[in-house]
Design a protein around this motif. Structure first.
Motif, PDB file in Angstrom:
ATOM      1  N   SER A 189       0.826  -1.204   0.000  1.00 24.91           N
ATOM      2  CA  SER A 189       0.000   0.000   0.000  1.00 24.91           C
ATOM      3  C   SER A 189       0.864   1.259   0.000  1.00 24.91           C
ATOM      4  CB  SER A 189      -0.892  -0.007   1.253  1.00 24.91           C
ATOM      5  OG  SER A 189      -1.546   1.215   1.431  1.00 24.91           O
ATOM      6  N   LEU A 190       0.598   2.165  -0.961  1.00 26.97           N
ATOM      7  CA  LEU A 190       1.384   3.391  -1.113  1.00 26.97           C
ATOM      8  C   LEU A 190       0.457   4.566  -1.386  1.00 26.97           C
ATOM      9  CD1 LEU A 190       4.114   1.965  -3.524  1.00 26.97           C
ATOM     10  CD2 LEU A 190       4.324   2.248  -1.050  1.00 26.97           C
ATOM     11  N   PHE A 191       0.867   5.765  -0.967  1.00 25.69           N
ATOM     12  CA  PHE A 191       0.090   6.935  -1.359  1.00 25.69           C
ATOM     13  C   PHE A 191       0.515   7.378  -2.750  1.00 25.69           C
ATOM     14  CE2 PHE A 191       3.729   9.284   0.279  1.00 25.69           C
ATOM     15  CZ  PHE A 191       3.731  10.474  -0.418  1.00 25.69           C
ATOM     16  N   ASP A 192      -0.200   8.351  -3.316  1.00 25.67           N
ATOM     17  CA  ASP A 192      -0.169   8.531  -4.766  1.00 25.67           C
ATOM     18  C   ASP A 192       1.086   9.171  -5.348  1.00 25.67           C
ATOM     19  OD1 ASP A 192      -0.557  11.245  -4.201  1.00 25.67           O
ATOM     20  OD2 ASP A 192      -2.662  11.230  -4.763  1.00 25.67           O
ATOM     21  N   ASP A 193       2.060   9.584  -4.533  1.00 26.77           N
ATOM     22  CA  ASP A 193       3.341  10.010  -5.103  1.00 26.77           C
ATOM     23  C   ASP A 193       3.987   8.891  -5.917  1.00 26.77           C
ATOM     24  OD1 ASP A 193       3.332  12.622  -4.343  1.00 26.77           O
ATOM     25  OD2 ASP A 193       4.961  12.481  -2.898  1.00 26.77           O
ATOM     26  N   ALA A 194       3.631   7.652  -5.606  1.00 22.42           N
ATOM     27  CA  ALA A 194       4.152   6.539  -6.403  1.00 22.42           C
ATOM     28  C   ALA A 194       3.739   6.659  -7.866  1.00 22.42           C
ATOM     29  CB  ALA A 194       3.659   5.207  -5.829  1.00 22.42           C
ATOM     30  N   PHE A 195       2.606   7.314  -8.131  1.00 22.33           N
ATOM     31  CA  PHE A 195       2.131   7.506  -9.502  1.00 22.33           C
ATOM     32  C   PHE A 195       2.432   8.892 -10.056  1.00 22.33           C
ATOM     33  CE2 PHE A 195      -0.567   3.884  -8.426  1.00 22.33           C
ATOM     34  CZ  PHE A 195      -0.481   3.138  -9.593  1.00 22.33           C
ATOM     35  N   SER A 214      -3.755  -4.633  -6.880  1.00 22.75           N
ATOM     36  CA  SER A 214      -3.247  -3.268  -6.718  1.00 22.75           C
ATOM     37  C   SER A 214      -4.129  -2.505  -5.741  1.00 22.75           C
ATOM     38  CB  SER A 214      -3.235  -2.540  -8.074  1.00 22.75           C
ATOM     39  OG  SER A 214      -2.417  -3.216  -9.009  1.00 22.75           O
ATOM     40  N   THR A 215      -3.520  -1.599  -4.969  1.00 15.89           N
ATOM     41  CA  THR A 215      -4.285  -0.726  -4.089  1.00 15.89           C
ATOM     42  C   THR A 215      -3.944   0.725  -4.409  1.00 15.89           C
ATOM     43  OG1 THR A 215      -2.654  -0.581  -2.296  1.00 15.89           O
ATOM     44  CG2 THR A 215      -4.169  -2.454  -2.254  1.00 15.89           C
ATOM     45  N   VAL A 216      -4.950   1.595  -4.331  1.00 20.30           N
ATOM     46  CA  VAL A 216      -4.719   3.027  -4.514  1.00 20.30           C
ATOM     47  C   VAL A 216      -5.431   3.785  -3.408  1.00 20.30           C
ATOM     48  CG1 VAL A 216      -4.350   2.934  -7.008  1.00 20.30           C
ATOM     49  CG2 VAL A 216      -6.676   3.249  -6.120  1.00 20.30           C
ATOM     50  N   HIS A 217      -4.856   4.960  -3.072  1.00 13.16           N
ATOM     51  CA  HIS A 217      -5.420   5.865  -2.067  1.00 13.16           C
ATOM     52  C   HIS A 217      -5.686   7.196  -2.750  1.00 13.16           C
ATOM     53  CE1 HIS A 217      -3.427   3.607   1.570  1.00 13.16           C
ATOM     54  NE2 HIS A 217      -4.098   2.789   0.748  1.00 13.16           N
ATOM     55  N   SER A 218      -6.956   7.590  -2.800  1.00 12.84           N
ATOM     56  CA  SER A 218      -7.354   8.786  -3.529  1.00 12.84           C
ATOM     57  C   SER A 218      -7.677   9.917  -2.565  1.00 12.84           C
ATOM     58  CB  SER A 218      -8.581   8.482  -4.398  1.00 12.84           C
ATOM     59  OG  SER A 218      -9.064   9.658  -5.010  1.00 12.84           O
ATOM     60  N   TRP A 219      -6.823  10.948  -2.563  1.00 16.30           N
ATOM     61  CA  TRP A 219      -7.026  12.110  -1.702  1.00 16.30           C
ATOM     62  C   TRP A 219      -6.978  13.373  -2.547  1.00 16.30           C
ATOM     63  CZ3 TRP A 219      -9.112  11.631   2.791  1.00 16.30           C
ATOM     64  CH2 TRP A 219      -8.934  10.440   3.521  1.00 16.30           C
ATOM     65  N   THR A 236     -14.206  14.836  -8.678  1.00 14.44           N
ATOM     66  CA  THR A 236     -15.056  13.668  -8.434  1.00 14.44           C
ATOM     67  C   THR A 236     -14.685  12.465  -9.287  1.00 14.44           C
ATOM     68  OG1 THR A 236     -16.726  14.483  -9.987  1.00 14.44           O
ATOM     69  CG2 THR A 236     -16.985  15.088  -7.662  1.00 14.44           C
ATOM     70  N   THR A 237     -13.787  12.641 -10.267  1.00 19.16           N
ATOM     71  CA  THR A 237     -13.290  11.488 -11.031  1.00 19.16           C
ATOM     72  C   THR A 237     -11.885  11.077 -10.614  1.00 19.16           C
ATOM     73  OG1 THR A 237     -12.356  12.835 -12.836  1.00 19.16           O
ATOM     74  CG2 THR A 237     -14.659  12.095 -13.075  1.00 19.16           C
ATOM     75  N   HIS A 238     -11.318  11.728  -9.589  1.00 17.81           N
ATOM     76  CA  HIS A 238      -9.923  11.419  -9.257  1.00 17.81           C
ATOM     77  C   HIS A 238      -9.752   9.967  -8.828  1.00 17.81           C
ATOM     78  CE1 HIS A 238      -6.260  11.373  -6.647  1.00 17.81           C
ATOM     79  NE2 HIS A 238      -5.773  11.836  -7.786  1.00 17.81           N
ATOM     80  N   ALA A 239     -10.684   9.439  -8.045  1.00 20.05           N
ATOM     81  CA  ALA A 239     -10.572   8.036  -7.638  1.00 20.05           C
ATOM     82  C   ALA A 239     -10.595   7.126  -8.860  1.00 20.05           C
ATOM     83  CB  ALA A 239     -11.706   7.683  -6.685  1.00 20.05           C
ATOM     84  N   ASP A 240     -11.482   7.394  -9.802  1.00 18.32           N
ATOM     85  CA  ASP A 240     -11.553   6.605 -11.032  1.00 18.32           C
ATOM     86  C   ASP A 240     -10.253   6.735 -11.824  1.00 18.32           C
ATOM     87  OD1 ASP A 240     -12.745   4.977 -12.987  1.00 18.32           O
ATOM     88  OD2 ASP A 240     -13.508   6.704 -14.079  1.00 18.32           O
ATOM     89  N   TYR A 241      -9.682   7.941 -11.839  1.00 11.12           N
ATOM     90  CA  TYR A 241      -8.432   8.168 -12.566  1.00 11.12           C
ATOM     91  C   TYR A 241      -7.304   7.325 -11.979  1.00 11.12           C
ATOM     92  CZ  TYR A 241      -4.565  10.849 -14.716  1.00 11.12           C
ATOM     93  OH  TYR A 241      -3.448  11.246 -15.419  1.00 11.12           O
ATOM     94  N   LEU A 242      -7.184   7.290 -10.646  1.00  9.22           N
ATOM     95  CA  LEU A 242      -6.130   6.495 -10.017  1.00  9.22           C
ATOM     96  C   LEU A 242      -6.343   5.001 -10.240  1.00  9.22           C
ATOM     97  CD1 LEU A 242      -5.125   7.927  -6.508  1.00  9.22           C
ATOM     98  CD2 LEU A 242      -3.609   7.282  -8.396  1.00  9.22           C
ATOM     99  N   VAL A 243      -7.589   4.551 -10.112  1.00  6.95           N
ATOM    100  CA  VAL A 243      -7.881   3.146 -10.386  1.00  6.95           C
ATOM    101  C   VAL A 243      -7.493   2.806 -11.819  1.00  6.95           C
ATOM    102  CG1 VAL A 243      -9.758   1.471 -10.686  1.00  6.95           C
ATOM    103  CG2 VAL A 243      -9.675   2.904  -8.630  1.00  6.95           C
ATOM    104  N   GLU A 244      -7.804   3.705 -12.729  1.00  2.00           N
ATOM    105  CA  GLU A 244      -7.514   3.461 -14.138  1.00  2.00           C
ATOM    106  C   GLU A 244      -6.017   3.475 -14.413  1.00  2.00           C
ATOM    107  OE1 GLU A 244      -8.138   2.224 -17.782  1.00  2.00           O
ATOM    108  OE2 GLU A 244      -9.696   2.353 -16.249  1.00  2.00           O
ATOM    109  N   LEU A 245      -5.275   4.410 -13.779  1.00  2.00           N
ATOM    110  CA  LEU A 245      -3.822   4.416 -13.934  1.00  2.00           C
ATOM    111  C   LEU A 245      -3.217   3.092 -13.468  1.00  2.00           C
ATOM    112  CD1 LEU A 245      -2.527   7.938 -12.779  1.00  2.00           C
ATOM    113  CD2 LEU A 245      -2.335   6.938 -15.066  1.00  2.00           C
ATOM    114  N   ALA A 246      -3.696   2.601 -12.319  1.00  2.00           N
ATOM    115  CA  ALA A 246      -3.173   1.334 -11.810  1.00  2.00           C
ATOM    116  C   ALA A 246      -3.513   0.185 -12.744  1.00  2.00           C
ATOM    117  CB  ALA A 246      -3.725   1.069 -10.416  1.00  2.00           C
ATOM    118  N   ALA A 247      -4.741   0.149 -13.255  1.00  2.00           N
ATOM    119  CA  ALA A 247      -5.143  -0.917 -14.170  1.00  2.00           C
ATOM    120  C   ALA A 247      -4.351  -0.861 -15.465  1.00  2.00           C
ATOM    121  CB  ALA A 247      -6.637  -0.819 -14.458  1.00  2.00           C
ATOM    122  N   ALA A 248      -4.105   0.350 -15.954  1.00  2.00           N
ATOM    123  CA  ALA A 248      -3.390   0.506 -17.217  1.00  2.00           C
ATOM    124  C   ALA A 248      -1.919   0.150 -17.099  1.00  2.00           C
ATOM    125  CB  ALA A 248      -3.527   1.949 -17.714  1.00  2.00           C
ATOM    126  N   THR A 249      -1.362   0.340 -15.900  1.00  5.88           N
ATOM    127  CA  THR A 249       0.077   0.120 -15.697  1.00  5.88           C
ATOM    128  C   THR A 249       0.406  -1.342 -15.472  1.00  5.88           C
ATOM    129  OG1 THR A 249       0.258   2.351 -14.765  1.00  5.88           O
ATOM    130  CG2 THR A 249       2.055   0.843 -14.284  1.00  5.88           C
TER     131      THR A 249
END
Length: 420
Positions: A189-195, A214-219, A236-249
């Motif tokens: 588990s990591l905060f979003d600086d990893a991305f 994969s786990t993501v933390h959306s703040w 309001t789409t930031h959580a979806d964006y992070l989930v999508e970045l993780a899925a795409a990577t």
């Protein structure tokens, strides 16, 4: 436990990160089972199915050669109380970092200062800790996962590391936990600086290649809320964006993504806006076929009697300290039935020139406010849209349900930047 795939028909997990209403995590020092039982009843009462719990590392292992059985017994008591309430449990192992505070044992501080990532003896002590706690919690049938820790990358730069070292550290401890409890999901588990941060020594592949999913933390206090306001599309789409970045990577196109932390922090999201923020955010991220589950941060507010926390930490709870459900709790409860249902969706893909798996030094090019992020938000306003790193094969796109692609440079944002 075999990790589920994105097409698995099993219901999604919906839960909360458990922050005790009495005494915050200091309550581990003097556990009150009746208080815990009341807190967990609050969460079960709004239809959640699990909690994520946080034993504090230095109180469990105050010396490299001592793991306190009383601390483990208290953890098992909380797990058993969750079972009484009908809740499953995910256990975080290395706290580590919580709500702006670092919790490290004295044997890595002061005259003994050494990096938790680099030092050979510290890593040996951590292997013992991870193995012992994982074996203990695996005896309880309602435990389904362990995570190495809560945003362990927050321990850097106070603890020196490099990208190679942090990856090796995580792989070593994930392997230790998996050997101790093969039936559990084991996560990193990591905060979003990893991305988003180009020089960060924890990289996207740490999220998307290590552990069972994969786990993501959306703040949204990472700057995204300043782009178009508390209820704008970017926010309001930031959580979806992070989930999508993780899925795409991920190299596995069917690797699921757990939205392990998300909250409605003041002042980025006003008290009167929390209800709408919850509904819009969950509607957006719920449409993502990669989503495995959502765990809200957090269960209960933090008492103002406790001092020195950042102001936003006090009001993040679904419930007040006297157990009153807040608008966010009511909105989450209403969203649960739709959110539980996995989706299998065909959607267009937005082509990204940056391949985070192989080019982590280019992370700033996908960070909130970047040209790519703005293009994705614009495309997302018309419906669900995948992120497609350039060069992905047709087979991978087909596995992810991507039908047709559009270059990001062809999308011109029309929304107004709140910073202008």
């Amino acid at each position: 436990m075999t990790p589920p795939s994105t097409s698995d028909p099993a219901p999604r997990r919906i839960g909360a990160n458990y922050v005790p209403s009495r005494g915050w995590f200091y309550s581990w020092l003097d556990l009150d089972p009746d208080a815990v039982r009341r807190d967990l009843a609050d969460l079960a009462g709004i239809g959640l199915d699990h909690v994520r719990v946080f034993p504090v590392w230095p109180w469990v292992q105050p010396n490299r050669g001592l793991i306190r059985q009383r601390a483990i017994d208290d953890l098992l008591t909380v797990i058993d109380l969750a079972a009484e309430a009908g809740l499953d449990v995910s256990v975080d192992l290395l706290q580590g970092h919580l709500s702006s505070f670092d919790f490290l044992p004295s044997w890595v501080l002061t005259w003994h200062r050494r990096s938790v990532f680099e030092d050979r003896d510290v890593r040996a002590g951590l292997r013992t800790y991870v193995e012992t706690v994982t074996r203990a919690v695996a005896t309880r049938p309602n435990v389904f996962a362990v995570t190495l820790g809560n945003e362990v990358n927050n321990l850097w730069p106070a603890n020196a590391t490099t990208a190679a070292t942090s990856t090796d550290w995580a792989r070593e401890l994930v392997s230790t936990a998996k050997a101790a409890a093969p039936e559990l999901l084991v996560l990193h588990s990591l905060f979003d600086d990893a991305f988003y941060a180009p020089d960060h020594p924890f990289v996207p592949s740490d999220v998307t290649e290590i552990g069972d999913l994969s786990t993501v933390h959306s703040w949204v206090f990472n700057g995204v809320s300043r782009i178009d306001g508390p209820l704008g599309d970017a926010t309001t789409t930031h959580a979806d964006y992070l989930v999508e970045l993780a899925a795409a990577t991920a190299t596995d196109p069917r690797r699921p993504v757990w939205l392990q932390e998300i909250g409605a922090p003041l002042p980025d999201i006003g008290a009167g806006e929390a209800d709408a923020f919850v509904r819009r955010t969950l509607e957006h991220v719920g449409a993502n076929p990669a989503l495995w589950g959502v765990t809200w941060w957090c269960s209960h507010d933090l008492s103002r009697d406790l001092l020195d926390f950042p102001d936003r930490e006090y009001d993040l709870g679904l419930f007040t300290v006297d157990h009153r459900p807040k608008p966010a709790a009511l909105a989450l409860a209403e969203c649960i039935p739709a959110l539980r249902r996995p989706v299998v969706a065909e959607r267009p893909g937005l082509v990204c020139d940056v391949d985070l798996l192989r080019q982590p030094q280019r992370r700033a090019e996908v960070a909130p406010g970047s040209d790519f992020h703005r293009a994705w938000v614009q495309a997302r306003s018309a419906g669900t849209v995948a992120i497609v790193p350039a060069g992905r094969s047709a087979d991978v796109l087909r596995e992810r349900g991507v039908v047709g692609t559009v270059p990001a440079e062809d999308v011109r944002p029309t929304w107004v930047d709140a910073r202008d």
